[in-house]
Design a protein around this motif. Sequence first.
Motif, PDB file in Angstrom:
ATOM      1  N   THR A  46       0.807  -1.220   0.000  1.00 15.75           N
ATOM      2  CA  THR A  46       0.000   0.000   0.000  1.00 15.75           C
ATOM      3  C   THR A  46       0.844   1.276   0.000  1.00 15.75           C
ATOM      4  OG1 THR A  46      -0.128  -0.153   2.390  1.00 15.75           O
ATOM      5  CG2 THR A  46      -1.928  -1.129   1.155  1.00 15.75           C
ATOM      6  N   ARG A  47       2.174   1.143   0.169  1.00  9.88           N
ATOM      7  CA  ARG A  47       3.047   2.325   0.121  1.00  9.88           C
ATOM      8  C   ARG A  47       4.087   2.129  -0.980  1.00  9.88           C
ATOM      9  NH1 ARG A  47       1.411   4.050   5.337  1.00  9.88           N
ATOM     10  NH2 ARG A  47      -0.685   3.261   5.109  1.00  9.88           N
ATOM     11  N   GLN A  93       1.650   6.985  -0.423  1.00  7.77           N
ATOM     12  CA  GLN A  93       0.645   5.971  -0.707  1.00  7.77           C
ATOM     13  C   GLN A  93       0.781   5.452  -2.133  1.00  7.77           C
ATOM     14  OE1 GLN A  93      -1.693   4.821   1.365  1.00  7.77           O
ATOM     15  NE2 GLN A  93      -1.791   6.328   3.018  1.00  7.77           N
ATOM     16  N   SER A  94       0.511   4.174  -2.318  1.00  6.55           N
ATOM     17  CA  SER A  94       0.392   3.614  -3.662  1.00  6.55           C
ATOM     18  C   SER A  94      -1.090   3.381  -3.940  1.00  6.55           C
ATOM     19  CB  SER A  94       1.165   2.305  -3.773  1.00  6.55           C
ATOM     20  OG  SER A  94       0.412   1.258  -3.214  1.00  6.55           O
ATOM     21  N   ASN A 146      -4.786  -1.193  -2.018  1.00  8.46           N
ATOM     22  CA  ASN A 146      -5.494  -1.252  -0.746  1.00  8.46           C
ATOM     23  C   ASN A 146      -5.230  -2.621  -0.120  1.00  8.46           C
ATOM     24  OD1 ASN A 146      -6.739   1.086  -1.697  1.00  8.46           O
ATOM     25  ND2 ASN A 146      -8.724   0.499  -0.873  1.00  8.46           N
ATOM     26  N   ASP A 157      -3.112  -0.494   9.296  1.00  7.96           N
ATOM     27  CA  ASP A 157      -4.087  -0.245   8.234  1.00  7.96           C
ATOM     28  C   ASP A 157      -5.125  -1.357   8.286  1.00  7.96           C
ATOM     29  OD1 ASP A 157      -2.331   1.709   7.546  1.00  7.96           O
ATOM     30  OD2 ASP A 157      -1.570   0.734   5.735  1.00  7.96           O
ATOM     31  N   LYS A 161      -8.506   5.672   2.349  1.00  7.84           N
ATOM     32  CA  LYS A 161      -8.171   5.542   0.916  1.00  7.84           C
ATOM     33  C   LYS A 161      -9.307   4.799   0.248  1.00  7.84           C
ATOM     34  CE  LYS A 161      -4.281   3.260  -0.259  1.00  7.84           C
ATOM     35  NZ  LYS A 161      -2.879   3.104  -0.670  1.00  7.84           N
ATOM     36  N   VAL A 182      -7.114   9.613  -1.571  1.00  6.96           N
ATOM     37  CA  VAL A 182      -6.611   9.453  -0.213  1.00  6.96           C
ATOM     38  C   VAL A 182      -6.750  10.777   0.533  1.00  6.96           C
ATOM     39  CG1 VAL A 182      -4.735   8.603   1.245  1.00  6.96           C
ATOM     40  CG2 VAL A 182      -4.765   8.021  -1.182  1.00  6.96           C
ATOM     41  N   THR A 214      -5.696  12.400   4.226  1.00  4.72           N
ATOM     42  CA  THR A 214      -4.911  12.160   5.428  1.00  4.72           C
ATOM     43  C   THR A 214      -5.009  13.385   6.320  1.00  4.72           C
ATOM     44  OG1 THR A 214      -3.351  10.931   4.057  1.00  4.72           O
ATOM     45  CG2 THR A 214      -2.605  11.510   6.270  1.00  4.72           C
ATOM     46  N   ASN A 252       5.329  10.532   7.234  1.00  4.82           N
ATOM     47  CA  ASN A 252       3.967  10.775   6.723  1.00  4.82           C
ATOM     48  C   ASN A 252       3.993  11.746   5.535  1.00  4.82           C
ATOM     49  OD1 ASN A 252       3.695  13.520   7.683  1.00  4.82           O
ATOM     50  ND2 ASN A 252       3.398  12.675   9.742  1.00  4.82           N
ATOM     51  N   GLU A 253       2.871  11.858   4.834  1.00  4.38           N
ATOM     52  CA  GLU A 253       2.816  12.613   3.571  1.00  4.38           C
ATOM     53  C   GLU A 253       3.257  14.068   3.744  1.00  4.38           C
ATOM     54  OE1 GLU A 253       0.676  10.257   4.284  1.00  4.38           O
ATOM     55  OE2 GLU A 253       1.071   9.007   2.533  1.00  4.38           O
TER      56      GLU A 253
END
Lengths: 310, 180
Positions: A57-58, A63-64, A67, A104, A129, A149, A151, A270-271
């Motif tokens: 998922t990353r 994020q990719s 899921n 997750d 997501k 997504v 966040t 994190n993002e």
Amino acid sequence: MYSLKKPTQTLILVVFVLFLSNKLIAQDIDLFKMQEAQDKKDQANKRDLVTATFKTTRMVNGQSIENVGKGIMDLKISHRFGTVNTGAYNFFGLDQATMRIGMDYGITNRLMVGIGRSTFNKEFDGFLKFRILRQSTGRRSFPFSVSYVATSIYQSVKPAETTYQIYQTDHFFYVHQLIFARKFNDYFSLQLVPTLVHYNIVPLTTSENDLYSVGVGFRQRISKRVNLTGEYYYQINPVTGTYNTLSLGFDIETGGHVFQLHFTNSTGINEKSVITETTGQWDKGDIHFGFNISRVFTIVKPKAMANAKF
Amino acid sequence: MKKIILSITMIAVGMTMANAQKLFSTKAGQIKFNATGGVEKIAAVNNQVDSKMVDKTGQIVFSLLVNGFIFDNQLMKDHFEENYLETTKYSKADFKGFITNISTVDFSKNGKYNVTVDGSLTIHGVTQKVSTAGTLTIANGKPSIVGVFKIKIKEYGITGLYIGEKIASEAEISVDCKYD
């Protein structure tokens, strides 16, 4: 027209008709031929959803398109060591580390949620997501997948002394991302991620609250178990003193887990911190070695498996 | 003369009846496999098996979509499809064969019969001969079949690091189909 006055002819006719009908009715059924015809029909009508565009998922930090499946919990532990240019005294960065621990969960096959805690700025994060569109092949094919997504990040590190009042809301940051991804074949996948990072409070008066960026990520299969991955975010209106994040790594699949090893110029995980707070530069050697460990647990079994006895 | 015509007609109709084959089919058969080699359960179920059977000849076919197998774990399913069964290349698996002792089965009354099935099984694009025993049950004119057999995974050209370790080198396949 026809009369029974010519019985011989009648007899011949009846026998002939019956013989013919007998042939028609009792024609042997050949299942093998039927199956071949069915296979051809199915081949023409089949529609398959594309799966495993990326391995987890990353990508590396971000994020990719993937899921976790419904009812699956994924425990993720991510480490980034210090930069390699700190030299032998710091054991090339291995003396220091920032980390994120997160969990997750797949609520449905389309919707997943996650929470995490990063040591960098003592940040909590939570995301959801959602798969909007899925790439599919065959009849009614669609060329790419789209996910959304959202966040939110809560920074719990004690704020520096300020002359103005810091409100609780000033600790929050929001990230919105749309992910467009395509699996070109079993070997290569690519994704594009337009991103908006929103700061409730900005570090400098010259900074903007809304920071736009575009991410790009790829996966190249090297062997059945090893994939090369890369991730880059281009900041459209960067915060002064930050650089675009670039990460390169390997996804190594080992049965129940995917092990990710990589090099990145980002310290945070994190993002928000990855995209807008990366101060390291690759050409200066501000490169962090890091890894993500993921372990999946089945919390809710699929119905068919729960009913099947082994 | 009329009598002759009548009797010939009767004989011909009788022959037709005797030769008539009945086709039984299902689209909701179940096939499970278990290839657990270590502590982790490696098993899946497919509840959308397409199967057909003919009563007189004993001819029988099974067909399924490989990506219709349901696992406990999504990641395992992804690995199964991409690394082992290569479903983008080989989407279906099937079995084509005959129940060799079909003549012992009386489809008109309830009962249980031990049957033997011979045929060719195609998985991952590779076809191998399979011979196995199973049970055919007749209930109210409708047959059902259960059977269990083992296959050697590597004989089907399936390769991968964990075969013979976490994944058993032999997979046990269980079939359970109720026909209409």
